[in-house]
Design an enzyme around this catalytic site. Structure first.
Site, PDB file in Angstrom:
ATOM      1  N   LEU A   1      -3.657  -7.406  -3.176  1.00  0.00           N
ATOM      2  CA  LEU A   1      -3.216  -8.143  -1.991  1.00  0.00           C
ATOM      3  C   LEU A   1      -4.101  -9.340  -1.677  1.00  0.00           C
ATOM      4  O   LEU A   1      -3.696 -10.225  -0.920  1.00  0.00           O
ATOM      5  CB  LEU A   1      -3.160  -7.212  -0.784  1.00  0.00           C
ATOM      6  CG  LEU A   1      -2.152  -6.065  -0.853  1.00  0.00           C
ATOM      7  CD1 LEU A   1      -2.148  -5.287   0.453  1.00  0.00           C
ATOM      8  CD2 LEU A   1      -0.765  -6.578  -1.165  1.00  0.00           C
TER       9      LEU A   1
ATOM     10  N   ASN B   1       1.521  -2.203   5.388  1.00  0.00           N
ATOM     11  CA  ASN B   1       0.759  -0.978   5.628  1.00  0.00           C
ATOM     12  C   ASN B   1      -0.642  -1.015   5.017  1.00  0.00           C
ATOM     13  O   ASN B   1      -1.558  -0.404   5.550  1.00  0.00           O
ATOM     14  CB  ASN B   1       1.539   0.208   5.047  1.00  0.00           C
ATOM     15  CG  ASN B   1       0.671   1.414   4.819  1.00  0.00           C
ATOM     16  OD1 ASN B   1       0.301   2.138   5.738  1.00  0.00           O
ATOM     17  ND2 ASN B   1       0.303   1.656   3.561  1.00  0.00           N
TER      18      ASN B   1
ATOM     19  N   TYR C   1     -13.319  -4.742  10.142  1.00  0.00           N
ATOM     20  CA  TYR C   1     -12.031  -4.041  10.114  1.00  0.00           C
ATOM     21  C   TYR C   1     -11.344  -4.101  11.478  1.00  0.00           C
ATOM     22  O   TYR C   1     -10.151  -4.418  11.574  1.00  0.00           O
ATOM     23  CB  TYR C   1     -12.261  -2.598   9.685  1.00  0.00           C
ATOM     24  CG  TYR C   1     -11.024  -1.728   9.668  1.00  0.00           C
ATOM     25  CD1 TYR C   1     -10.123  -1.788   8.609  1.00  0.00           C
ATOM     26  CD2 TYR C   1     -10.769  -0.827  10.701  1.00  0.00           C
ATOM     27  CE1 TYR C   1      -8.992  -0.980   8.577  1.00  0.00           C
ATOM     28  CE2 TYR C   1      -9.643  -0.010  10.672  1.00  0.00           C
ATOM     29  CZ  TYR C   1      -8.766  -0.095   9.616  1.00  0.00           C
ATOM     30  OH  TYR C   1      -7.648   0.709   9.603  1.00  0.00           O
TER      31      TYR C   1
ATOM     32  N   SER D   1      -4.221  -0.546  14.141  1.00  0.00           N
ATOM     33  CA  SER D   1      -4.990   0.690  14.276  1.00  0.00           C
ATOM     34  C   SER D   1      -5.472   0.817  15.708  1.00  0.00           C
ATOM     35  O   SER D   1      -5.701  -0.194  16.389  1.00  0.00           O
ATOM     36  CB  SER D   1      -6.183   0.665  13.319  1.00  0.00           C
ATOM     37  OG  SER D   1      -7.087   1.710  13.605  1.00  0.00           O
TER      38      SER D   1
ATOM     39  N   ALA E   1      -9.922  -7.480  12.215  1.00  0.00           N
ATOM     40  CA  ALA E   1      -8.664  -7.702  11.500  1.00  0.00           C
ATOM     41  C   ALA E   1      -7.516  -6.971  12.177  1.00  0.00           C
ATOM     42  O   ALA E   1      -6.416  -7.523  12.337  1.00  0.00           O
ATOM     43  CB  ALA E   1      -8.803  -7.247  10.048  1.00  0.00           C
ATOM     44  N   LYS E   2      -7.761  -5.740  12.591  1.00  0.00           N
ATOM     45  CA  LYS E   2      -6.698  -4.948  13.200  1.00  0.00           C
ATOM     46  C   LYS E   2      -6.270  -5.521  14.547  1.00  0.00           C
ATOM     47  O   LYS E   2      -5.084  -5.457  14.909  1.00  0.00           O
ATOM     48  CB  LYS E   2      -7.141  -3.495  13.337  1.00  0.00           C
ATOM     49  CG  LYS E   2      -7.247  -2.773  12.001  1.00  0.00           C
ATOM     50  CD  LYS E   2      -5.900  -2.765  11.277  1.00  0.00           C
ATOM     51  CE  LYS E   2      -5.942  -2.039   9.964  1.00  0.00           C
ATOM     52  NZ  LYS E   2      -4.623  -2.001   9.297  1.00  0.00           N
TER      53      LYS E   2
ATOM     54  N   GLY F   1       0.808  -1.213   0.000  1.00  0.00           N
ATOM     55  CA  GLY F   1       0.000   0.000   0.000  1.00  0.00           C
ATOM     56  C   GLY F   1       0.840   1.261   0.000  1.00  0.00           C
ATOM     57  O   GLY F   1       0.466   2.271   0.591  1.00  0.00           O
ATOM     58  N   GLY F   2       1.968   1.215  -0.686  1.00  0.00           N
ATOM     59  CA  GLY F   2       2.938   2.304  -0.614  1.00  0.00           C
ATOM     60  C   GLY F   2       2.723   3.432  -1.589  1.00  0.00           C
ATOM     61  O   GLY F   2       3.579   4.315  -1.697  1.00  0.00           O
ATOM     62  N   GLY F   3       1.592   3.454  -2.285  1.00  0.00           N
ATOM     63  CA  GLY F   3       1.399   4.451  -3.316  1.00  0.00           C
ATOM     64  C   GLY F   3       0.584   5.663  -2.928  1.00  0.00           C
ATOM     65  O   GLY F   3       0.529   6.645  -3.670  1.00  0.00           O
TER      66      GLY F   3
END
Length: 255
Positions: free
Chosen positions: A71, A97, A162, A149, A165-166, A19-21
Site C-alpha cells: 500500500l 481496512n 498511528y 480506530s 493517522a487514525k 488488507g483483506g487477507g
C-alpha cells in the site's frame, strides 16, 4: 459468527478491500463473499491471503480475487484497483481496512518511521478512494468505508504516529463525503475498539489485560473480527442510503 442479515443489493456487487487477507480484513472478505458479492482484496501477505482464498473457494464454490500490493506504493495500489474493476466491474464498495499498529515511544520516532506509518495508515485511504471514485460515478453511486480506530479517542500513549493517522482518517472521510456526495458516493468511517485478532493475541493480549478491558465495556463479550462485519455490510448497502460523513464506533460500549 457472521451476521445473519442479508442485504440483497450486495449480491453481485463489486467490492474492494485493503488488507483483506487476515484479521478484520479476512472477516470482511468472507462477509461480503457470503452476501454474494464479487470481492477483490489487496494484501501483501501471500500465505494467509492464499489460504483464505482457498478456504472460501472450497466453502462457497467462488474465489475472492487476491491482489498482492504494498500500500505504500501508490502506483501498485492504483494498478490493483484497476485489476479489481477489470475482473468484477466498477467497484461500488471500497473498504479501506489495512493498517499497521506497531507501538512506538515518542522519543524513538524518526522522520522515516513517521513517514512510513502515515504511508501505511492514512495515505492509501485517499489514493484508493481516488482510484475507484470515477467507476462509482459511472455506476451511479457507491460506498467508501474507512477504518479508523478508537485509539485516538482514548488518548493512547504508545503509538502517536498511528493515532495521528487514525484521527486524520476521520477528517479525510468528511472531506471526501462533502466532495463525492453529489455523485451519490457515501463516505463513512468505522472505529473499532479492541478486536482480538491473531496479531493482537501474539503481540499484546494478556488474560488480565483483556479481562480489565472487557469489564469496562457495556457488553461483556470479547470482540472478534466477525463483529465488525455487520456494520460494514450495513454501510455498504442501500439500507444506509442517506448516511454519510459519519463515524460509527463499534467497541462494545467501552467509550
Amino acid at each position: 459468527m457472521m451476521p445473519s442479515a442479508r442485504f440483497a443489493d450486495l449480491d453481485g456487487a463489486s467490492v474492494l478491500i485493503t488488507g483483506g487477507g487476515s484479521g478484520i480484513g479476512a472477516a470482511l472478505t468472507e462477509g461480503f463473499m457470503r452476501q454474494g458479492a464479487k470481492v477483490a482484496f489487496i494484501d501483501i501477505a501471500d500465505k494467509s491471503s492464499t489460504a483464505l482464498a482457498d478456504r472460501l473457494e472450497k466453502e462457497l464454490d467462488r474465489r475472492p480475487l487476491y491482489l498482492r500490493a504494498d500500500l505504500r506504493d501508490v502506483e501498485a495500489l492504483r494498478a490493483a484497483a484497476a485489476k479489481a474493476a477489470e475482473a468484477h466491474g466498477d467497484v461500488t464498495t471500497l473498504v479501506n481496512n489495512a493498517a499497521l499498529d506497531d507501538g512506538h515511544a515518542v522519543e524513538d520516532v524518526t522522520v522515516e518511521f513517521w513517514d512510513n506509518s502515515l504511508a501505511i495508515n492514512l495515505r492509501p485511504h485517499f489514493f484508493t478512494a481516488q482510484a475507484v471514485a470515477p467507476g462509482m460515478k459511472r455506476a451511479g453511486g457507491g460506498s467508501i468505508i474507512n477504518f479508523t480506530s478508537t485509539s485516538y479517542l482514548i488518548n493512547h500513549p504508545d503509538m502517536p504516529a498511528y493515532t495521528a493517522a487514525k484521527a486524520g482518517i476521520l477528517g479525510l472521510t468528511k472531506g471526501l463525503a462533502g466532495k463525492l456526495g453529489a455523485d451519490r458516493i457515501r463516505v463513512n468511517a468505522v472505529a473499532p475498539g479492541w478486536v482480538i485478532t491473531e496479531r493482537q493475541r501474539e503481540l499484546w493480549v494478556t488474560d488480565e489485560g483483556l479481562a480489565a478491558h472487557v469489564a469496562k465495556q457495556c457488553i461483556k463479550d470479547v470482540m472478534q473480527p466477525d463483529d465488525m462485519v455487520g456494520t460494514v455490510l450495513f454501510l455498504a448497502s442501500d439500507a444506509s442510503r442517506m448516511l454519510t460523513a459519519q463515524m460509527l464506533i463499534v467497541d462494545g460500549g467501552f467509550l
